[in-house]
Design a protein around this motif. Structure first.
Motif, PDB file in Angstrom:
ATOM      1  N   GLN A 314      48.350  18.907  61.843  1.00  0.00           N
ATOM      2  CA  GLN A 314      48.475  19.835  62.983  1.00  0.00           C
ATOM      3  C   GLN A 314      49.513  20.910  62.638  1.00  0.00           C
ATOM      4  O   GLN A 314      50.564  21.011  63.285  1.00  0.00           O
ATOM      5  CB  GLN A 314      48.888  19.077  64.251  1.00  0.00           C
ATOM      6  N   PRO A 315      49.252  21.733  61.618  1.00  0.00           N
ATOM      7  CA  PRO A 315      50.283  22.683  61.158  1.00  0.00           C
ATOM      8  C   PRO A 315      50.699  23.691  62.210  1.00  0.00           C
ATOM      9  O   PRO A 315      51.874  24.048  62.303  1.00  0.00           O
ATOM     10  CB  PRO A 315      49.618  23.359  59.953  1.00  0.00           C
ATOM     11  N   VAL A 342      57.790  31.360  61.300  1.00  0.00           N
ATOM     12  CA  VAL A 342      56.436  31.431  60.734  1.00  0.00           C
ATOM     13  C   VAL A 342      55.424  30.839  61.709  1.00  0.00           C
ATOM     14  O   VAL A 342      55.652  29.798  62.332  1.00  0.00           O
ATOM     15  CB  VAL A 342      56.378  30.678  59.387  1.00  0.00           C
ATOM     16  N   LYS A 343      54.293  31.510  61.845  1.00  0.00           N
ATOM     17  CA  LYS A 343      53.178  31.015  62.645  1.00  0.00           C
ATOM     18  C   LYS A 343      52.042  30.622  61.705  1.00  0.00           C
ATOM     19  O   LYS A 343      51.627  31.426  60.856  1.00  0.00           O
ATOM     20  CB  LYS A 343      52.683  32.079  63.627  1.00  0.00           C
ATOM     21  N   LEU A 344      51.568  29.406  61.842  1.00  0.00           N
ATOM     22  CA  LEU A 344      50.500  28.909  60.980  1.00  0.00           C
ATOM     23  C   LEU A 344      49.195  28.794  61.765  1.00  0.00           C
ATOM     24  O   LEU A 344      49.200  28.518  62.960  1.00  0.00           O
ATOM     25  CB  LEU A 344      50.867  27.536  60.411  1.00  0.00           C
ATOM     26  N   PRO A 345      48.077  28.966  61.087  1.00  0.00           N
ATOM     27  CA  PRO A 345      46.782  28.762  61.749  1.00  0.00           C
ATOM     28  C   PRO A 345      46.468  27.274  61.845  1.00  0.00           C
ATOM     29  O   PRO A 345      47.019  26.457  61.100  1.00  0.00           O
ATOM     30  CB  PRO A 345      45.802  29.475  60.818  1.00  0.00           C
ATOM     31  N   SER A 346      45.591  26.916  62.754  1.00  0.00           N
ATOM     32  CA  SER A 346      45.127  25.532  62.801  1.00  0.00           C
ATOM     33  C   SER A 346      44.122  25.305  61.681  1.00  0.00           C
ATOM     34  O   SER A 346      43.483  26.241  61.187  1.00  0.00           O
ATOM     35  CB  SER A 346      44.470  25.233  64.146  1.00  0.00           C
ATOM     36  N   SER A 356      34.995  34.330  52.216  1.00  0.00           N
ATOM     37  CA  SER A 356      35.738  35.442  51.613  1.00  0.00           C
ATOM     38  C   SER A 356      37.127  35.614  52.223  1.00  0.00           C
ATOM     39  O   SER A 356      38.004  36.226  51.612  1.00  0.00           O
ATOM     40  CB  SER A 356      34.944  36.739  51.764  1.00  0.00           C
ATOM     41  N   ASP A 357      37.343  35.063  53.432  1.00  0.00           N
ATOM     42  CA  ASP A 357      38.627  35.235  54.114  1.00  0.00           C
ATOM     43  C   ASP A 357      39.480  33.975  54.120  1.00  0.00           C
ATOM     44  O   ASP A 357      40.576  33.968  54.682  1.00  0.00           O
ATOM     45  CB  ASP A 357      38.382  35.663  55.568  1.00  0.00           C
ATOM     46  N   LYS A 358      38.988  32.897  53.524  1.00  0.00           N
ATOM     47  CA  LYS A 358      39.671  31.619  53.647  1.00  0.00           C
ATOM     48  C   LYS A 358      40.880  31.467  52.728  1.00  0.00           C
ATOM     49  O   LYS A 358      41.861  30.825  53.095  1.00  0.00           O
ATOM     50  CB  LYS A 358      38.696  30.467  53.346  1.00  0.00           C
ATOM     51  N   THR A 359      40.828  32.048  51.555  1.00  0.00           N
ATOM     52  CA  THR A 359      41.784  31.702  50.508  1.00  0.00           C
ATOM     53  C   THR A 359      43.231  31.869  50.952  1.00  0.00           C
ATOM     54  O   THR A 359      44.060  30.965  50.782  1.00  0.00           O
ATOM     55  CB  THR A 359      41.522  32.536  49.245  1.00  0.00           C
ATOM     56  N   ARG A 360      43.572  33.029  51.508  1.00  0.00           N
ATOM     57  CA  ARG A 360      44.961  33.267  51.897  1.00  0.00           C
ATOM     58  C   ARG A 360      45.411  32.300  53.000  1.00  0.00           C
ATOM     59  O   ARG A 360      46.543  31.806  52.972  1.00  0.00           O
ATOM     60  CB  ARG A 360      45.136  34.713  52.365  1.00  0.00           C
ATOM     61  N   SER A 361      44.533  32.030  53.978  1.00  0.00           N
ATOM     62  CA  SER A 361      44.898  31.110  55.055  1.00  0.00           C
ATOM     63  C   SER A 361      45.058  29.685  54.541  1.00  0.00           C
ATOM     64  O   SER A 361      45.978  28.961  54.944  1.00  0.00           O
ATOM     65  CB  SER A 361      43.838  31.158  56.157  1.00  0.00           C
ATOM     66  N   ILE A 362      44.157  29.277  53.625  1.00  0.00           N
ATOM     67  CA  ILE A 362      44.285  27.947  53.020  1.00  0.00           C
ATOM     68  C   ILE A 362      45.593  27.839  52.261  1.00  0.00           C
ATOM     69  O   ILE A 362      46.319  26.837  52.364  1.00  0.00           O
ATOM     70  CB  ILE A 362      43.090  27.663  52.086  1.00  0.00           C
ATOM     71  N   ARG A 363      45.929  28.864  51.528  1.00  0.00           N
ATOM     72  CA  ARG A 363      47.150  28.867  50.723  1.00  0.00           C
ATOM     73  C   ARG A 363      48.388  28.727  51.608  1.00  0.00           C
ATOM     74  O   ARG A 363      49.346  28.032  51.262  1.00  0.00           O
ATOM     75  CB  ARG A 363      47.210  30.152  49.905  1.00  0.00           C
ATOM     76  N   LYS A 364      48.353  29.390  52.773  1.00  0.00           N
ATOM     77  CA  LYS A 364      49.504  29.317  53.688  1.00  0.00           C
ATOM     78  C   LYS A 364      49.703  27.888  54.180  1.00  0.00           C
ATOM     79  O   LYS A 364      50.835  27.387  54.238  1.00  0.00           O
ATOM     80  CB  LYS A 364      49.286  30.278  54.853  1.00  0.00           C
ATOM     81  N   GLY A 388      38.638  19.970  54.788  1.00  0.00           N
ATOM     82  CA  GLY A 388      37.857  21.161  54.505  1.00  0.00           C
ATOM     83  C   GLY A 388      38.649  22.336  53.984  1.00  0.00           C
ATOM     84  O   GLY A 388      38.144  23.456  53.930  1.00  0.00           O
ATOM     85  N   LEU A 389      39.911  22.107  53.574  1.00  0.00           N
ATOM     86  CA  LEU A 389      40.725  23.204  53.045  1.00  0.00           C
ATOM     87  C   LEU A 389      40.671  23.285  51.525  1.00  0.00           C
ATOM     88  O   LEU A 389      41.378  24.078  50.921  1.00  0.00           O
ATOM     89  CB  LEU A 389      42.189  23.034  53.480  1.00  0.00           C
ATOM     90  N   ILE A 390      39.867  22.461  50.932  1.00  0.00           N
ATOM     91  CA  ILE A 390      39.687  22.508  49.480  1.00  0.00           C
ATOM     92  C   ILE A 390      38.370  23.232  49.251  1.00  0.00           C
ATOM     93  O   ILE A 390      37.303  22.647  49.184  1.00  0.00           O
ATOM     94  CB  ILE A 390      39.656  21.092  48.863  1.00  0.00           C
ATOM     95  N   SER A 391      38.445  24.545  49.125  1.00  0.00           N
ATOM     96  CA  SER A 391      37.238  25.357  49.269  1.00  0.00           C
ATOM     97  C   SER A 391      36.311  25.332  48.064  1.00  0.00           C
ATOM     98  O   SER A 391      35.135  25.580  48.198  1.00  0.00           O
ATOM     99  CB  SER A 391      37.631  26.806  49.570  1.00  0.00           C
TER     100      SER A 391
END
Length: 669
Positions: A314-315, A342-346, A356-364, A388-391
Motif C-alpha cells: 500500500q505505497p 513524496v506522493k506515490l501512486p497506488s 508505454s507509461d508504466k516504467t517511470r511509475s513502476i520505478r518510483k 503486476g509491477l514487473i512489466s
C-alpha cells in the motif's frame, strides 16, 4: 333514550379498546374522576385548563397547588390533553411538551399587585389575593396524538398532528402517571428486540425526587440495523457509554441467530480493554466469547491478534503514515522532509496505465520498496512479483534503466553492473549506485532521457537521497516503525470479514496509533466491507445479515465541506441501508459533519452542546429538536441525553444507564 344510547356507545368503545395499550388512559381518567369527586386533590394529576389551542402550540393555565401536587412541571416535561367529556369519541389523548412560561390575560394586574405588596412590605397575604397570584400560564408544543388504530383496535397509533382543534374550554390537561409515561415513552417502540437503554429524565435538577426516575426507556435494535446513528456532545459526558450500550443491545438481540456482525474502530482502547481505575469494563470482557480484538500494540491483560500494515503493498497510504510518524518523532532534516513530501501512486493505478507509461511509475514504487528493504522491513518477494509491477520479466525486479546510463553509473563507482536484478537486495544496490551517480554527476548527459526529460523527477531525487544520503541515517531511521509492519498483512481483512459474517464483534484497538494509521485502517476496512456487502447484494446473498460499524472522531472521516460523494464514507450514508450496512458515529459537534450524512441519519443521541450555532445546526437537520436548544446547552450531566430513534416520533429525554459487563446472555453461554 339519548342518554341510554350514549352510555351504550361508551360501553362499546370501552370494550373495543380494552386490549389496546391505550386502555391505561381509560383507567387513568376514571381514577382522576374519582379523586376529584372525593376531593383528594393531593393525589390528583390535574394540571390546568387550555387557554389557547392551535395545531402546533397550546397555552395552558395552571395554579400552584396543581403544580405542587404533581411534583412540579419542568420545562421539557410531558403533559396530556384530553376532552372534558369524551362522550362518543374514540379513546385518545394529545401529547404536549412544556416549552416555557408565558403571560396570562391578567399578567399586568398581577405584576402591579406584586409591586404594591413588596412596596408595602406586607408580610401576609389574604386568601383572596393569594388565590389570585398563584395562577400562571405555560407554553407547550403539540407533539401529536395517541389513539387506537381504527383498523385494529388492539394496536396503538400515533400521529404527528391532531385530527381536530375545538374550543379550548373543551379540554383538560393532566400530568401523566407512571403507566401513561411508559406508554408515551415506549408505546411506539417496535416490540421486537427491545433493549432498555436508560430511564426517563425530564430535567437535570434532582432537588426533588419524582416518579419519572423509575420509567424505563426502551429502544428496538431493529431501528439500528442498517441505519445511521449519531452521537453528539462534549467529551466526557457519556457518548462512549451509550455506544457500548448499543453494541451490548445488538449482541443481546442477536444472541440466537448471529445475524449482525459489528466492527468497532476503538481509537482510545476503551472498548477492547478494561479500565479498573474508572471501574469500567469493556465490551470485549463482557462478551468474550463473541468478540475478537485486533491490536497494533498488544496489551498485557487483553487477548488479541496483531494488527499490522504491509508497507510494501500500500505505497500510496503507507508513505503518508511513515511521514506522519517521522513528523511526530520530530525528524526534521531536509532530506527527511523531502522524503516525507513524496506522493506515490497506488499499485492498482500503476497496473492500469498503458505499457508505454508504466516504467517511470513502476520505478518510483520500486525505489520506495528499496528504502523499506534497506530499513529492514521484511518482504515476501513472491507476493510483490504477483502485483503486476514487473512489466517485462516476472522473475526480475528490473527498474529498466537504459544500458548507457547503467554503464556510466557503475563505471563512476568502479563496479560491474548487476546482470539480472532478481531480488530486493539487488534492487537496493542498483538504486544506491544511481543515487551516488546523481549526486556526484548531476549534469551528466545520461541523466536526461531521449525525450529531453530528466531521468529522475523531484520525487525520484528525494527518494534516492533518502535511500543513500551523503550524511545522515537514511532508511535506518525507519527501523523503529517495523513493529507496525508485516509482510503477510492484508490477510487480516479476509479474517475480519469472515468474523463479521458469523456475527462476531470485532474491535480494532488503535489506541497507540497516529491519525494517519487510524485513517488507513478505517478506509481500507470500510472499502472492503462495502465491496463485500455489495457483492452479496448483487448475488442475492444478504438475507437477514447486517454489519454495523462504529466510528469515533467522525469529523475526520465525514468533513462538512466534502464534495466527493463517491468515497466509501459518503456511500455508507447514501447506500449503506441497501447493502445492510449500519453505522454509529460520534463526535462533539453536528456542524463538523457532512450535511449529506446528517440528512440520512435516522437515530440521534444528543448530550451537552455549548454553542447556539451547534444547536441550530442540529434543529435544522432534524426538526424534532426544535425548541430544545436551551435545554441541550444548559444540561451538562454525564449520560443525560436527548434521544430520537426511528420508532420515536418525538425526542425523549433520558438518563442513560451505565454499561454493565455481566449480562444474562453472557452467563448462558
Amino acid at each position: 333514550m339519548g342518554q341510554f344510547a350514549s352510555s351504550l356507545t361508551s360501553l362499546v368503545n370501552k370494550t373495543a379498546t380494552q386490549d389496546n395499550p391505550l386502555f391505561v388512559l381509560r383507567n387513568f381518567l376514571d381514577h382522576q374522576d374519582n379523586l376529584e369527586r372525593a376531593r383528594q386533590t393531593d393525589e390528583w394529576r390535574f394540571v390546568g385548563y387550555v387557554l389557547e389551542l392551535g395545531y402546533d402550540t397550546a397555552k395552558i393555565i395552571t395554579s400552584d397547588p396543581y403544580k405542587i401536587a404533581v411534583g412540579g412541571i419542568p420545562r421539557g416535561s410531558f403533559l396530556i390533553m384530553t376532552p372534558n367529556n369524551p362522550g362518543n369519541l374514540s379513546l385518545h389523548f394529545t401529547l404536549l411538551r412544556v416549552t416555557g412560561v408565558t403571560t396570562t390575560p391578567l399578567s399586568n394586574q398581577v405584576q402591579q399587585t406584586y409591586f404594591e405588596l413588596h412596596k408595602k412590605s406586607m408580610p401576609e397575604l389574604d386568601v383572596w389575593t393569594q388565590g389570585e397570584l398563584q395562577w400562571g400560564a405555560l407554553e407547550c408544543d403539540v407533539l401529536g396524538m395517541f389513539y387506537a388504530d381504527p383498523t385494529d383496535q388492539k394496536r396503538l397509533s400515533f400521529s404527528g398532528d391532531v385530527n381536530n382543534v375545538v374550543s379550548a374550554h373543551r379540554y383538560r390537561v393532566y400530568s401523566p402517571d407512571d403507566e401513561l409515561l411508559k406508554l408515551i415513552v415506549n408505546g411506539t417502540v417496535k416490540p421486537e428486540q427491545r433493549f432498555e437503554i436508560g430511564a426517563l429524565r425530564t430535567m437535570e435538577c434532582q432537588l426533588t425526587s419524582t416518579s419519572t426516575n423509575a420509567i424505563p426507556v426502551n429502544i428496538s435494535m431493529r431501528d439500528f440495523k442498517g441505519c445511521r446513528t449519531s452521537m453528539f456532545g462534549k467529551t466526557r459526558l457519556g457518548k462512549s457509554n451509550v455506544v457500548k450500550l448499543i453494541a451490548q443491545g445488538m449482541l443481546e438481540a442477536t444472541a440466537n441467530d448471529n445475524s449482525v456482525g459489528q466492527l468497532i474502530f476503538d481509537i482510545n482502547g476503551e472498548y477492547a480493554n478494561d479500565n479498573p481505575q474508572d471501574g469500567n469494563r469493556s465490551i470485549r470482557s463482557a462478551f468474550e466469547a463473541r468478540c475478537e480484538v485486533y491490536a497494533l500494540t498488544k496489551r498485557p491483560n487483553t487477548p488479541s491478534k496483531p494488527l499490522r500494515l504491509n508497507f510494501y503493498e500500500q505505497p500510496e497510504s503507507c508513505i503518508e503514515i511513515l511521514a506522519s510518524m517521522l513528523q511526530q518523532d520530530n525528524k526534521v532534516s531536509n532530506y527527511i522532509r523531502s522524503f516525507a513530501s513524496v506522493k506515490l501512486p497506488s499499485i492498482e493505478s500503476v497496473v492500469s496505465l498503458p505499457d508505454s507509461d508504466k516504467t517511470r511509475s513502476i520505478r518510483k514504487v520500486q525505489l520506495y520498496w528499496a528504502i523499506l528493504k534497506k530499513a529492514g522491513f521484511e518482504a515476501e518477494e513472491f507476493r510483490l512479483k504477483e502485483k503486476g509491477l514487473i512489466s517485462r520479466n516476472a522473475k526480475h525486479f528490473d527498474p529498466h534503466f537504459n544500458q548507457k546510463l547503467r554503464t556510466a553509473a557503475y563505471s563512476a563507482v568502479n563496479r560491474a553492473p548487476i546482470a539480472s536484478i532478481t531480488n530486493l537486495d539487488e534492487l537496493v544496490s542498483e538504486f544506491e549506485v544511481m543515487a551516488k551517480f546523481l549526486r556526484e554527476n548531476p549534469s551528466h548527459p545520461e541523466l536526461t532521457s531521449s525525450s529531453g526529460k530528466p531521468m529522475f523527477d523531484p520525487d525520484d531525487q528525494a527518494l534516492l537521497e533518502f535511500l543513500a544520503p551523503n550524511s545522515g541515517s537514511g532508511p535506518s531511521i525507519l527501523r523503529t516503525y517495523k513493529e507496525y509492519h508485516s509482510p503477510y498483512a492484508g490477510d487480516f481483512i479476509s479474517e475480519i470479514l469472515s468474523l463479521l459474517d458469523t456475527g462476531k464483534t470485532v474491535i480494532l484497538d488503535l489506541g497507540n496509533a497516529t491519525d494517519a494509521i487510524r485513517r488507513y485502517f478505517s478506509e481500507i476496512l470500510s472499502k472492503s466491507i462495502f465491496n463485500h456487502q455489495e457483492k452479496k447484494f448483487v448475488n442475492n446473498e444478504l438475507r437477514n445479515h447486517y454489519i454495523q460499524l462504529y466510528f469515533e472522531e467522525a469529523h475526520n472521516l465525514f468533513p462538512p465541506n466534502e464534495k466527493d460523494l463517491t468515497g466509501v464514507y459518503a456511500r455508507f450514508a447514501k447506500e449503506g441501508a441497501k447493502f445492510h450496512i449500519g453505522m454509529v458515529y460520534s463526535t462533539q459537534s453536528p456542524s463538523t459533519i457532512n450535511k449529506e450524512l446528517l440528512a440520512q441519519t435516522e437515530n440521534f443521541f444528543i448530550g451537552h452542546l455549548s454553542s447556539v450555532d451547534e444547536t441550530r445546526a442540529l434543529s435544522r437537520v432534524q426538526v424534532a429538536f426544535g425548541g430544545l436548544e436551551e435545554d441541550i446547552m444548559k444540561a451538562k450531566t454525564p449520560g443525560y441525553m436527548r434521544m430520537l430513534t426511528m420508532s420515536h416520533r418525538f425526542v425523549i429525554p433520558l438518563q442513560a444507564k451505565r454499561f454493565e459487563a455481566i449480562t444474562s446472555v453472557q452467563l448462558s453461554m
